[in-house]
Design a protein around this motif. Structure first.
Motif, PDB file in Angstrom:
ATOM      1  N   VAL A 192      42.450 -94.348 -85.150  1.00 32.22           N
ATOM      2  CA  VAL A 192      41.307 -94.847 -85.944  1.00 32.22           C
ATOM      3  C   VAL A 192      41.833 -95.844 -86.972  1.00 32.22           C
ATOM      4  N   ASP A 193      40.959 -96.759 -87.384  1.00 37.40           N
ATOM      5  CA  ASP A 193      41.318 -97.733 -88.424  1.00 37.40           C
ATOM      6  C   ASP A 193      40.850 -97.206 -89.775  1.00 37.40           C
ATOM      7  N   LEU A 194      41.760 -97.175 -90.738  1.00 36.82           N
ATOM      8  CA  LEU A 194      41.409 -96.744 -92.095  1.00 36.82           C
ATOM      9  C   LEU A 194      42.036 -97.729 -93.081  1.00 36.82           C
ATOM     10  N   PRO A 195      41.479 -97.834 -94.303  1.00 31.22           N
ATOM     11  CA  PRO A 195      42.141 -98.695 -95.299  1.00 31.22           C
ATOM     12  C   PRO A 195      43.559 -98.181 -95.563  1.00 31.22           C
ATOM     13  N   GLU A 196      44.479 -99.105 -95.852  1.00 25.27           N
ATOM     14  CA  GLU A 196      45.884 -98.688 -96.074  1.00 25.27           C
ATOM     15  C   GLU A 196      46.000 -97.665 -97.199  1.00 25.27           C
ATOM     16  N   ALA A 197      45.244 -97.885 -98.282  1.00 28.86           N
ATOM     17  CA  ALA A 197      45.165 -96.886 -99.354  1.00 28.86           C
ATOM     18  C   ALA A 197      43.786 -96.266 -99.253  1.00 28.86           C
ATOM     19  N   CYS A 198      43.756 -94.995 -98.936  1.00 27.94           N
ATOM     20  CA  CYS A 198      42.510 -94.380 -98.486  1.00 27.94           C
ATOM     21  C   CYS A 198      42.225 -93.110 -99.284  1.00 27.94           C
ATOM     22  N   ALA A 199      40.936 -92.805 -99.491  1.00 27.95           N
ATOM     23  CA  ALA A 199      40.605 -91.544-100.172  1.00 27.95           C
ATOM     24  C   ALA A 199      40.915 -90.381 -99.231  1.00 27.95           C
ATOM     25  N   VAL A 200      41.444 -89.311 -99.796  1.00 27.33           N
ATOM     26  CA  VAL A 200      41.768 -88.122 -98.993  1.00 27.33           C
ATOM     27  C   VAL A 200      40.519 -87.651 -98.242  1.00 27.33           C
ATOM     28  N   ALA A 201      39.369 -87.719 -98.922  1.00 29.35           N
ATOM     29  CA  ALA A 201      38.116 -87.262 -98.299  1.00 29.35           C
ATOM     30  C   ALA A 201      37.797 -88.081 -97.051  1.00 29.35           C
ATOM     31  N   ASP A 202      38.135 -89.382 -97.053  1.00 30.77           N
ATOM     32  CA  ASP A 202      37.852 -90.222 -95.878  1.00 30.77           C
ATOM     33  C   ASP A 202      38.753 -89.850 -94.702  1.00 30.77           C
ATOM     34  N   VAL A 203      40.008 -89.486 -95.013  1.00 22.75           N
ATOM     35  CA  VAL A 203      40.914 -89.067 -93.932  1.00 22.75           C
ATOM     36  C   VAL A 203      40.380 -87.767 -93.319  1.00 22.75           C
ATOM     37  N   CYS A 204      39.944 -86.829 -94.177  1.00 21.92           N
ATOM     38  CA  CYS A 204      39.405 -85.554 -93.678  1.00 21.92           C
ATOM     39  C   CYS A 204      38.200 -85.823 -92.794  1.00 21.92           C
ATOM     40  N   SER A 205      37.338 -86.723 -93.246  1.00 18.25           N
ATOM     41  CA  SER A 205      36.138 -87.027 -92.480  1.00 18.25           C
ATOM     42  C   SER A 205      36.508 -87.652 -91.126  1.00 18.25           C
ATOM     43  N   ALA A 206      37.504 -88.570 -91.113  1.00 18.88           N
ATOM     44  CA  ALA A 206      37.942 -89.183 -89.846  1.00 18.88           C
ATOM     45  C   ALA A 206      38.536 -88.137 -88.912  1.00 18.88           C
ATOM     46  N   ALA A 207      39.106 -87.065 -89.499  1.00 15.84           N
ATOM     47  CA  ALA A 207      39.701 -86.001 -88.686  1.00 15.84           C
ATOM     48  C   ALA A 207      38.660 -84.969 -88.259  1.00 15.84           C
ATOM     49  N   GLY A 208      37.423 -85.131 -88.773  1.00 17.23           N
ATOM     50  CA  GLY A 208      36.360 -84.171 -88.429  1.00 17.23           C
ATOM     51  C   GLY A 208      36.537 -82.840 -89.142  1.00 17.23           C
ATOM     52  N   VAL A 209      37.206 -82.856 -90.299  1.00 13.88           N
ATOM     53  CA  VAL A 209      37.429 -81.618 -91.059  1.00 13.88           C
ATOM     54  C   VAL A 209      36.584 -81.670 -92.336  1.00 13.88           C
ATOM     55  N   ALA A 210      35.787 -80.629 -92.568  1.00 11.33           N
ATOM     56  CA  ALA A 210      34.985 -80.579 -93.798  1.00 11.33           C
ATOM     57  C   ALA A 210      35.926 -80.481 -94.991  1.00 11.33           C
ATOM     58  N   PRO A 211      35.636 -81.229 -96.091  1.00 17.20           N
ATOM     59  CA  PRO A 211      36.540 -81.199 -97.249  1.00 17.20           C
ATOM     60  C   PRO A 211      36.808 -79.775 -97.735  1.00 17.20           C
ATOM     61  N   SER A 212      35.819 -78.873 -97.599  1.00 15.75           N
ATOM     62  CA  SER A 212      36.027 -77.496 -98.081  1.00 15.75           C
ATOM     63  C   SER A 212      37.017 -76.732 -97.200  1.00 15.75           C
ATOM     64  N   ASP A 213      37.242 -77.200 -95.950  1.00 17.59           N
ATOM     65  CA  ASP A 213      38.204 -76.523 -95.056  1.00 17.59           C
ATOM     66  C   ASP A 213      39.601 -77.129 -95.136  1.00 17.59           C
ATOM     67  N   ALA A 214      39.705 -78.306 -95.781  1.00 12.65           N
ATOM     68  CA  ALA A 214      40.995 -79.010 -95.781  1.00 12.65           C
ATOM     69  C   ALA A 214      41.895 -78.512 -96.913  1.00 12.65           C
ATOM     70  N   LYS A 215      43.193 -78.423 -96.612  1.00 12.44           N
ATOM     71  CA  LYS A 215      44.172 -78.038 -97.641  1.00 12.44           C
ATOM     72  C   LYS A 215      44.949 -79.250 -98.148  1.00 12.44           C
ATOM     73  N   ALA A 216      45.330 -80.111 -97.210  1.00 13.03           N
ATOM     74  CA  ALA A 216      46.158 -81.267 -97.587  1.00 13.03           C
ATOM     75  C   ALA A 216      46.169 -82.281 -96.459  1.00 13.03           C
ATOM     76  N   VAL A 217      46.566 -83.494 -96.817  1.00 15.33           N
ATOM     77  CA  VAL A 217      46.764 -84.541 -95.807  1.00 15.33           C
ATOM     78  C   VAL A 217      48.256 -84.852 -95.765  1.00 15.33           C
ATOM     79  N   TYR A 218      48.819 -84.791 -94.557  1.00 15.48           N
ATOM     80  CA  TYR A 218      50.236 -85.097 -94.370  1.00 15.48           C
ATOM     81  C   TYR A 218      50.357 -86.440 -93.662  1.00 15.48           C
ATOM     82  N   VAL A 219      51.111 -87.350 -94.260  1.00 14.37           N
ATOM     83  CA  VAL A 219      51.364 -88.654 -93.651  1.00 14.37           C
ATOM     84  C   VAL A 219      52.783 -88.610 -93.088  1.00 14.37           C
TER      85      VAL A 219
END
Ligand code: SF4
Ligand code: SF4
Ligand code: SF4
Length: 367
Positions: free
Chosen positions: A132-159
């Motif tokens: 998927v295409d995302l802005p280089e500097a991206c909100a954590v919430a947008d990454v969760c949404s692109a991954a199909g994970v509800a923000p309340s279920d997410a613990k962290a984003v690993y790059v």
């Protein structure tokens, strides 16, 4: 100046550069040619398993056959290092000899960077079928949404490599720099210790063995975290990791060992308590580590038939006819044989949350 354009997938499950190249080889060839300085040399790396693609690219570039090199597809991280890539151009094994970016007459360009749109990072999120295409500097919430994970279920984003950054999902407004082809969203079902072990195992496979901090350090960290996940962690383990990880992050010969150290330090910073609970409380909060799973007999389902007693080779089930049976947790070896022996579905496996059971067999009072 030698320009090397790298289409080797950094992660086999996230072949972003190859995906962009295959989308339009002719357009990619134009961009590659434009990236080469006047009078400079060009080498393009593609995986050896992509022979047809390599031929198509040679044709589109209109350069000599040796401009496109088919490299060992079993490795990934090392192709992000310019000293390793230079060795590949000489027909040698890709073994890093310095941190990337220190060779004055070599320019290593990742294919995803060359073919991606400005300001956009094409990333492959763990488990997805396509990038998927995302802005280089991206909100954590947008990454969760692109991954199909509800923000309340997410613990962290690993790059992933080479970034190795871990950002808490607790603050949805937090931003993350997408400095890798690979991104993973950790959910509440993910155990931080198990995920770290998975990541360290990848670093171990990628390491060339050339330097002590990178090679031995990654081995030590993976061994310690593996013990923690197998319920064999020691109280001093986390301190050892806290000492070792930052040293690896600065003293390893190349970015592979450095990223392993950085990643481990980030996991300890964000999830130190969760990892420590495996050692001190003998629990895996996510219920993911098998060694921490236990078997229990539900009192309201047990009919006291005794079938499970015969199935247990460890004599770990206590009870007699018309008594609610109980598993002796000290004797149980978590083989699971009793589960299929019970026609009542009374025996369950439990992670962090255990059911209430009597401490010893008691008579069944219901009719
Ligand atoms: S950090 Fe790892 S890959 Fe890099 S030189 Fe040391 S052992 Fe090799
Ligand atoms: S747990 Fe199942 S198999 Fe064992 S005594 Fe109870 S009902 Fe029978
Ligand atoms: S899981 Fe295995 S060892 Fe434990 S009670 Fe069941 S049969 Fe016995």
């Amino acid at each position: 100046m030698l320009t090397i354009v790298n289409f080797m997938p950094v992660y086999h499950q996230a072949p972003v550069s190859l995906h962009l190249l295959k989308a339009d080889v002719a357009a990619a060839a134009e961009r590659i040619r434009a990236a080469v300085e006047d009078g400079g040399d060009l080498r393009v790396l593609v995986p050896a398993c992509e022979t047809a693609l390599a031929d198509e690219l040679r044709c589109a570039l209109g350069l000599g056959a040796d401009a496109v090199i088919e490299a060992d597809p079993l490795l990934g991280f090392v192709y992000e290092n310019d000293t390793a890539c230079v060795q590949v151009t000489r027909g040698e094994k890709p073994i890093p000899s310095d941190v990337g970016g220190n060779l004055p007459d070599v320019r290593l360009i990742p294919g995803s960077e060359l073919l991606g749109a400005p300001g956009v990072r094409t990333v492959w999120i763990e488990g997805a079928d396509a990038p998927v295409d995302l802005p280089e500097a991206c909100a954590v919430a947008d990454v969760c949404s692109a991954a199909g994970v509800a923000p309340s279920d997410a613990k962290a984003v690993y790059v992933g490599f080479p970034s190795g950054a871990l950002v808490s999902a607790g603050d949805g407004e937090a931003r993350v720099e997408l400095g890798s082809d690979y991104v993973r969203v950790l959910t509440k079902k993910d155990c931080a210790a198990s995920v770290l072990l998975e990541i360290l195992s990848t670093y171990r496979q990628e390491g060339c063995g050339r330097c002590v901090y990178g090679h031995e350090g990654t081995y030590q960290l993976a061994t310690i975290v593996g013990d923690i996940c197998r319920k064999k962690g020691q109280r001093a383990d986390l301190d050892l990791m806290r000492d070792l990880a930052p040293v690896m992050a600065t003293q390893s010969l190349c970015e592979v060992g450095r990223a392993a150290g950085r990643t481990t330090a980030s996991f300890i910073e964000l999830f130190g308590d969760e990892i420590e609970a495996h050692i001190t409380k003998k629990t895996c909060a996510a219920g993911a580590c098998k060694a921490f799973m236990t078997y229990h007999i539900l009192p309201d389902k047990c009919v006291g038939c005794g079938e499970c007693v015969d199935a247990c080779e460890e004599d770990a089930i206590l009870g007699k006819a018309r008594f609610i049976h109980v598993i002796d947790q000290k004797a149980c070896v978590q083989c699971g044989a009793c589960v299929s022996a019970c026609d009542e579905g009374a025996i369950i496996q439990a992670g962090a949350e255990k059911p209430r059971t009597p401490p010893r067999p008691i008579p069944i009072r219901r009719r």
